[in-house]
Design a protein around this motif. Structure first.
Motif, mmCIF file in Angstrom:
data_model
loop_
_atom_site.group_PDB
_atom_site.id
_atom_site.type_symbol
_atom_site.label_atom_id
_atom_site.label_comp_id
_atom_site.label_asym_id
_atom_site.label_seq_id
_atom_site.Cartn_x
_atom_site.Cartn_y
_atom_site.Cartn_z
ATOM 1 N N ILE A 75 0.787 -1.070 0.014
ATOM 2 C CA ILE A 75 0.073 -0.180 0.004
ATOM 3 C C ILE A 75 0.823 1.263 -0.062
ATOM 4 C CG2 ILE A 75 -2.001 -1.116 0.904
ATOM 5 C CD1 ILE A 75 -1.286 0.103 3.769
ATOM 6 N N MET A 76 2.044 1.146 -0.170
ATOM 7 C CA MET A 76 3.016 2.258 -0.446
ATOM 8 C C MET A 76 3.140 3.098 0.891
ATOM 9 S SD MET A 76 2.794 2.584 -4.400
ATOM 10 C CE MET A 76 4.290 3.413 -4.496
ATOM 11 N N LYS A 77 2.980 2.726 1.990
ATOM 12 C CA LYS A 77 3.088 3.361 3.280
ATOM 13 C C LYS A 77 4.501 3.384 4.170
ATOM 14 C CE LYS A 77 -1.755 4.147 4.524
ATOM 15 N NZ LYS A 77 -1.673 5.393 4.400
ATOM 16 N N ASP A 78 4.910 4.211 4.562
ATOM 17 C CA ASP A 78 6.223 4.127 5.504
ATOM 18 C C ASP A 78 5.497 3.517 6.686
ATOM 19 O OD1 ASP A 78 5.303 6.110 7.749
ATOM 20 O OD2 ASP A 78 5.947 7.824 6.218
ATOM 21 N N ALA A 152 1.895 -1.236 -14.026
ATOM 22 C CA ALA A 152 2.352 -0.288 -13.529
ATOM 23 C C ALA A 152 2.618 -0.190 -12.334
ATOM 24 C CB ALA A 152 1.594 1.336 -13.838
ATOM 25 N N TYR A 153 1.367 -0.710 -11.337
ATOM 26 C CA TYR A 153 1.631 -0.874 -9.850
ATOM 27 C C TYR A 153 2.388 -1.862 -9.479
ATOM 28 C CZ TYR A 153 0.131 -2.628 -5.421
ATOM 29 O OH TYR A 153 0.174 -3.055 -4.274
ATOM 30 N N ARG A 154 2.315 -2.998 -10.380
ATOM 31 C CA ARG A 154 3.288 -4.267 -9.925
ATOM 32 C C ARG A 154 4.597 -3.794 -10.226
ATOM 33 N NH1 ARG A 154 0.602 -9.032 -9.060
ATOM 34 N NH2 ARG A 154 2.401 -10.219 -9.466
ATOM 35 N N LYS A 155 5.204 -2.966 -10.979
ATOM 36 C CA LYS A 155 6.381 -2.578 -11.358
ATOM 37 C C LYS A 155 6.896 -1.756 -10.002
ATOM 38 C CE LYS A 155 9.608 -0.568 -14.488
ATOM 39 N NZ LYS A 155 10.674 -1.113 -14.064
ATOM 40 N N MET A 156 5.793 -0.814 -9.668
ATOM 41 C CA MET A 156 6.261 -0.054 -8.624
ATOM 42 C C MET A 156 6.423 -0.384 -7.171
ATOM 43 S SD MET A 156 3.859 3.759 -9.368
ATOM 44 C CE MET A 156 2.410 2.790 -9.343
ATOM 45 N N VAL A 157 5.704 -1.466 -7.067
ATOM 46 C CA VAL A 157 5.903 -1.861 -5.510
ATOM 47 C C VAL A 157 7.022 -3.305 -5.553
ATOM 48 C CG1 VAL A 157 3.666 -1.114 -4.681
ATOM 49 C CG2 VAL A 157 3.724 -3.505 -5.745
ATOM 50 N N GLY A 158 7.413 -3.584 -7.025
ATOM 51 C CA GLY A 158 8.247 -4.519 -6.852
ATOM 52 C C GLY A 158 7.871 -6.014 -6.942
ATOM 53 N N MET A 159 6.744 -6.133 -7.522
ATOM 54 C CA MET A 159 5.977 -7.452 -7.772
ATOM 55 C C MET A 159 6.500 -7.999 -8.966
ATOM 56 S SD MET A 159 2.099 -6.973 -6.396
ATOM 57 C CE MET A 159 1.679 -7.559 -4.750
ATOM 58 N N THR A 160 7.236 -8.944 -8.962
ATOM 59 C CA THR A 160 7.760 -9.651 -10.333
ATOM 60 C C THR A 160 6.960 -10.724 -10.635
ATOM 61 O OG1 THR A 160 9.333 -10.988 -8.920
ATOM 62 C CG2 THR A 160 10.263 -8.973 -9.988
ATOM 63 N N GLY A 161 6.913 -11.273 -11.769
ATOM 64 C CA GLY A 161 6.237 -12.353 -12.366
ATOM 65 C C GLY A 161 4.866 -12.169 -12.551
ATOM 66 N N GLU A 162 3.933 -13.063 -13.043
ATOM 67 C CA GLU A 162 2.701 -13.069 -13.454
ATOM 68 C C GLU A 162 1.741 -12.990 -12.107
ATOM 69 O OE1 GLU A 162 1.278 -12.603 -16.496
ATOM 70 O OE2 GLU A 162 3.537 -12.441 -16.988
ATOM 71 N N ARG A 163 0.666 -12.275 -12.139
ATOM 72 C CA ARG A 163 -0.381 -12.506 -11.115
ATOM 73 C C ARG A 163 -0.894 -13.790 -10.751
ATOM 74 N NH1 ARG A 163 -6.386 -10.257 -11.888
ATOM 75 N NH2 ARG A 163 -6.950 -10.220 -9.515
ATOM 76 N N ASP A 164 -0.724 -14.211 -9.438
ATOM 77 C CA ASP A 164 -1.162 -15.346 -8.746
ATOM 78 C C ASP A 164 -2.600 -15.897 -9.357
ATOM 79 O OD1 ASP A 164 0.681 -14.569 -6.007
ATOM 80 O OD2 ASP A 164 1.472 -15.260 -7.749
#
Length: 164
Positions: A75-78, A152-164
């Motif tokens: 959720i991109m929170k500190d 775009a979201y998956r790239k920003m948060v560092g999720m790699t690979g295909e959606r589960d």
């Protein structure tokens, strides 16, 4: 600096300047509009108003024992903002925190019975709200936008690979 030609008295007379062709402007304003609509539908729920509560509740409900740091990344929170959000949800008896048995310094999150009930209640509301709010956009176009934003979201948060 653009030249102002008149003093607009209605929205129809406003030139958006460079914002007209700025994707981020539309994303920010859509976020506000979508959030207001969802808050109205969730009026009175502990997860209304603010960002991250719905996602946190659903993630903890779907992934018992998930760590706060994982949710914070999603959720991109500190760290401090995530801590405040979790404390608020614990105070409302939606979540409980537990020290990990495998790693003493790690915390794990679990939903309470009240939290599980709320998660089950809000899932259809969130889904319906999204469909209703964007009903003026054809389903094929929605699928295209969803694909672009998901990537775009998956790239920003560092999720790699295909959606589960």
């Amino acid at each position: 600096m653009p030249k102002v030609t008149s003093k607009p008295t209605t929205i129809e007379h406003v030139d958006l300047d460079v914002l007209e062709d700025t994707l981020s402007f539309y994303i920010r304003t859509m976020n506000i509009a979508v959030s207001r609509d969802l808050d109205a539908r969730l009026d009175g729920c502990e997860v209304a108003r603010g960002t991250g509560k719905i996602t946190t509740l659903l993630l903890v409900d779907s992934h018992p024992g998930i760590r706060p740091s994982v949710i914070a990344q999603i959720i991109m929170k500190d760290r401090s903002a995530m801590g405040r959000l979790i404390e608020q949800m614990i105070e409302h008896d939606l979540l409980r925190r537990q020290t990990s048995a495998s790693e003493r310094r790690a915390q794990e999150l679990y939903v309470t019975p009240k939290g599980a009930e709320l998660a089950a209640m809000i899932r259809p509301i969130v889904t319906k709200q999204s469909k209703d709010f964007f009903s003026f956009i054809a389903e094929e176009e929605q699928a295209q936008v969803m694909d672009i934003l998901r990537r775009a979201y998956r790239k920003m948060v560092g999720m790699t690979g295909e959606r589960d």
